[in-house]
Design a protein around this motif. Structure first.
Motif, short mmCIF file in Angstrom:
data_model
loop_
_atom_site.label_atom_id
_atom_site.label_comp_id
_atom_site.label_asym_id
_atom_site.label_seq_id
_atom_site.Cartn_x
_atom_site.Cartn_y
_atom_site.Cartn_z
N ALA A 1 34.82 31.50 54.06
CA ALA A 1 35.09 31.93 52.72
C ALA A 1 35.19 31.82 51.39
N ALA A 2 34.91 32.96 51.43
CA ALA A 2 34.65 33.93 50.18
C ALA A 2 36.06 34.41 49.67
N GLY A 3 37.04 34.41 50.32
CA GLY A 3 38.30 34.82 50.10
C GLY A 3 39.11 33.19 50.30
N VAL A 4 38.82 32.69 50.24
CA VAL A 4 39.59 30.85 50.29
C VAL A 4 39.18 30.67 48.54
N LEU A 5 38.04 31.11 49.27
CA LEU A 5 37.38 30.28 47.26
C LEU A 5 38.50 31.28 46.36
N HIS A 6 38.24 33.06 46.40
CA HIS A 6 38.86 33.49 45.65
C HIS A 6 40.05 32.88 44.91
N THR A 7 40.83 32.41 46.58
CA THR A 7 42.51 31.86 45.73
C THR A 7 42.13 31.18 44.88
N ALA A 8 41.40 30.17 44.87
CA ALA A 8 41.23 29.10 43.57
C ALA A 8 40.52 29.63 42.39
N ALA A 9 40.43 31.27 42.50
CA ALA A 9 40.62 31.65 41.08
C ALA A 9 41.27 31.89 39.77
N PHE A 10 42.59 31.93 40.81
CA PHE A 10 43.74 31.70 40.61
C PHE A 10 44.34 30.44 39.79
N ALA A 11 46.09 31.38 39.19
CA ALA A 11 46.55 29.71 38.52
C ALA A 11 47.00 29.13 39.68
N PRO A 12 46.60 27.48 39.20
CA PRO A 12 46.72 26.82 38.00
C PRO A 12 45.46 27.17 37.76
N THR A 13 44.46 27.56 37.98
CA THR A 13 42.89 26.85 37.39
C THR A 13 42.59 27.59 36.87
N GLN A 14 43.17 28.93 36.35
CA GLN A 14 42.18 29.41 35.31
C GLN A 14 40.72 29.96 35.28
N ALA A 15 40.16 29.05 36.64
CA ALA A 15 38.92 29.81 37.10
C ALA A 15 38.50 30.66 37.19
N TRP A 16 38.09 31.52 36.15
CA TRP A 16 38.02 33.74 36.26
C TRP A 16 36.95 33.82 36.94
N TYR A 17 35.80 32.88 36.41
CA TYR A 17 34.41 33.64 36.90
C TYR A 17 34.73 33.24 39.06
N LEU A 18 35.71 32.27 39.36
CA LEU A 18 35.48 31.60 41.16
C LEU A 18 35.84 33.63 41.47
N GLN A 19 36.38 34.60 40.58
CA GLN A 19 37.42 35.14 41.47
C GLN A 19 35.40 36.11 41.43
N ILE A 20 35.30 36.21 40.62
CA ILE A 20 33.83 37.34 40.42
C ILE A 20 32.72 36.72 41.40
N LEU A 21 32.40 35.51 41.25
CA LEU A 21 31.43 35.04 42.34
C LEU A 21 31.80 35.16 43.95
N HIS B 1 42.28 36.78 35.69
CA HIS B 1 41.61 37.18 33.90
C HIS B 1 42.29 37.25 32.94
N THR B 2 43.33 36.81 33.13
CA THR B 2 44.37 36.60 32.22
C THR B 2 43.78 35.47 30.97
N ALA B 3 42.51 35.16 31.08
CA ALA B 3 41.83 34.51 30.30
C ALA B 3 40.33 34.64 31.13
N GLY B 4 39.24 34.71 29.97
CA GLY B 4 38.27 34.34 29.68
C GLY B 4 38.14 36.13 29.60
N PRO B 5 36.15 36.59 29.34
CA PRO B 5 36.28 38.14 29.24
C PRO B 5 36.95 39.44 28.81
N LEU B 6 37.36 39.20 30.48
CA LEU B 6 38.00 40.47 31.03
C LEU B 6 39.27 40.65 30.60
N ALA B 7 39.52 39.10 30.25
CA ALA B 7 41.45 39.58 29.10
C ALA B 7 41.29 40.78 28.18
N GLY B 8 40.40 40.99 26.98
CA GLY B 8 40.15 41.99 26.82
C GLY B 8 41.02 43.64 27.03
#
Length: 481
Positions: free
Chosen positions: A12-32, A146-153
């Protein structure tokens, strides 16, 4: 976490991981998502941890690469069930990298907090292996979220795989935070999230260039149809005629046959003396092999693709039967040459053909070669094979990461999308909608100079990251004993 529960959480976490990428830009889901995996693997036995890594990777990559099914079934004629099985097998194979990584961490480091921290360098090893082994296939590598969010720096300092490692460290920090291990959680979280505090300006402007990015929107089932060729050619010529930019750029293989087979009259029709045209076609012949290329009409510049796509542009040993079954035109290509940038209109344009822009380590020399360094990256692609859902946004996100890493703008001319301009901060400045026939007229600011990441990558390749991951894993093993 062993057994069925740990396996279910990982999938389930693997599928959630996909939701972090474009088009959502939900970078925090990748870490979660990674934190959920790490929480399951923290105290798992080595075999259970390996299974969790495999299921996470399979769930992530099957849900993130499902669109490959379109190319095999709709355009390749493979039965839908066989095409779905092929995608699942590819995802499972790629998931094997994460199985090896988590199994290695579990075997090397005893359960507990040291194990949790060891999962971060192990994750980096898996990402590097997927990016480089067997010609590499790093599509939606975790750092791209992480093209958006704090890690992009961190991008101009450590690149996409360094960001992958920092995100994994932040995931471990979340698990430690939940356990109220404040002393351990604080540095694990604060270091990755400090990217926005780092210096970011390493390049300087070299002037502006008006570009015309052609999007012909030719359906894939018509692209190689000889009956439609004349009409498609007229569509392309009409779009080029309307272009107003200083340079006109067309998509990959917009002429879907070797350029030598095109008559001189047609080439003259496409050429614009006042506006140089970069045309996507094929060079070479049957004896030497055909090369997926872009050619400057009326000039002496051409660029040939070097990093070829398995199954679509070269046939891995033992898979000829599978590729031939799909009847892909020009399915076994030769590698190109002439990799220097194209000097035109006061800028130096570095072409990248489709999949090549996933490999920053391949193109880095063109960002650091002094006076000859590229000022603009140019991606030409044809994603019509794969539909429009997810794949176009994912590929655009890769261009955003390259822009952040090297602080160069990226312009993209594609057949059906995503035709776009990305500035040197990784922001999408302009974009044509998918499946719209037209020309994107935009201005792009060229840049010169080199980021810290470009400098060390050009000198040492990805080896510093390999060494860092191995040394960190060895040090954490020793600390846990």
């Amino acid at each position: 976490m062993n057994g069925a529960r740990g396996a279910a959480v990982a999938l389930a976490a693997g599928v959630l991981h996909t939701a972090a990428f474009a088009p959502t830009q939900a970078w925090y889901l990748q870490i979660l998502a990674l934190a959920l995996l790490f929480a399951a693997a923290e105290r798992a036995a080595p075999r259970a941890a390996a299974l969790q890594g495999a299921l996470f990777g399979t769930g992530w990559l099957a849900s993130g690469l499902w669109w490959l099914h379109i190319s095999m079934h709709q355009f390749g004629g493979i039965p839908w069930l066989a095409a779905a099985l092929a995608v699942a097998l590819l995802a499972a194979f790629l998931g094997g990298y994460y199985a090896l990584a988590l199994g290695l961490a579990a075997r090397c480091v005893a359960p507990g907090r040291w194990r949790l921290l060891a999962l971060a360098p192990a994750w980096l090893l898996a990402e590097l292996a997927r990016a480089t082994w067997f010609s590499g296939f790093p599509w939606i590598a975790s750092g791209y979220a992480h093209t958006a969010g704090p890690l992009a720096g961190w991008a101009p300092w450590v690149g996409v795989y360094g960001i992958s490692a920092l995100a994994a460290l932040a995931a471990a920090g979340l698990v430690l935070l939940k356990a109220r291990a404040w002393r351990w959680a604080a540095p694990a979280l604060l270091l990755p999230l400090a990217g926005g505090l780092l210096p970011q300006d390493f390049t300087a402007a070299t002037g502006r260039l008006a570009v015309s990015l052609v999007q012909p929107s030719i359906p894939q089932d018509q692209k190689f149809d000889p009956v439609r060729f004349a009409a498609n050619l007229e569509t392309l010529a009409g779009l080029i005629d309307t272009a107003r930019g200083r340079v006109v750029i067309t998509p990959e293989s917009v002429i879907p046959l070797p350029l030598a087979e095109l008559d001189a009259g047609t080439l003259h029709r496409l050429a614009r003396p006042a506006r140089p045209v970069l045309l996507g076609s094929f060079l070479g012949d049957a004896e030497r092999g055909y090369v997926n290329s872009v050619v400057a009409l009326g000039g002496d510049y051409h660029y040939g693709k070097r990093h070829l796509l398995p199954f679509g542009e070269f046939i891995p040993p033992g898979f000829g039967w599978f590729v031939r079954a799909m009847a892909i035109p020009l399915d076994d290509q030769a590698r190109g040459d002439h990799q220097h940038p194209w000097a035109v209109a006061g800028q130096r344009l570095r072409p990248l053909i489709c999949y090549e822009d996933l490999f920053g380590e391949d193109l880095v020399r063109s960002a650091v070669d002094g006076a000859d360094a590229a000022t603009v990256f140019v991606n030409v692609s044809n994603l019509a094979w794969f539909g429009t859902a997810m794949v176009q946004d994912q590929h655009l996100q890769f261009s955003q990461m390259r822009a952040l890493e090297f602080q160069r703008p990226v312009v993209r001319a594609t057949n059906t999308g995503a035709t776009a301009v990305v500035d040197h901060h990784g922001r999408v400045a302009a974009r044509l909608p998918a499946l719209v026939r037209g020309v994107l007229e935009a201005e792009v600011e060229g840049r010169s100079g080199a980021t810290p990441y470009a400098r060390w990558l050009a000198a040492l390749g990805l080896w510093p990251l390999w060494a860092l991951a191995l040394l960190a894993l060895a040090g954490l093993r020793k600390a846990a004993q």
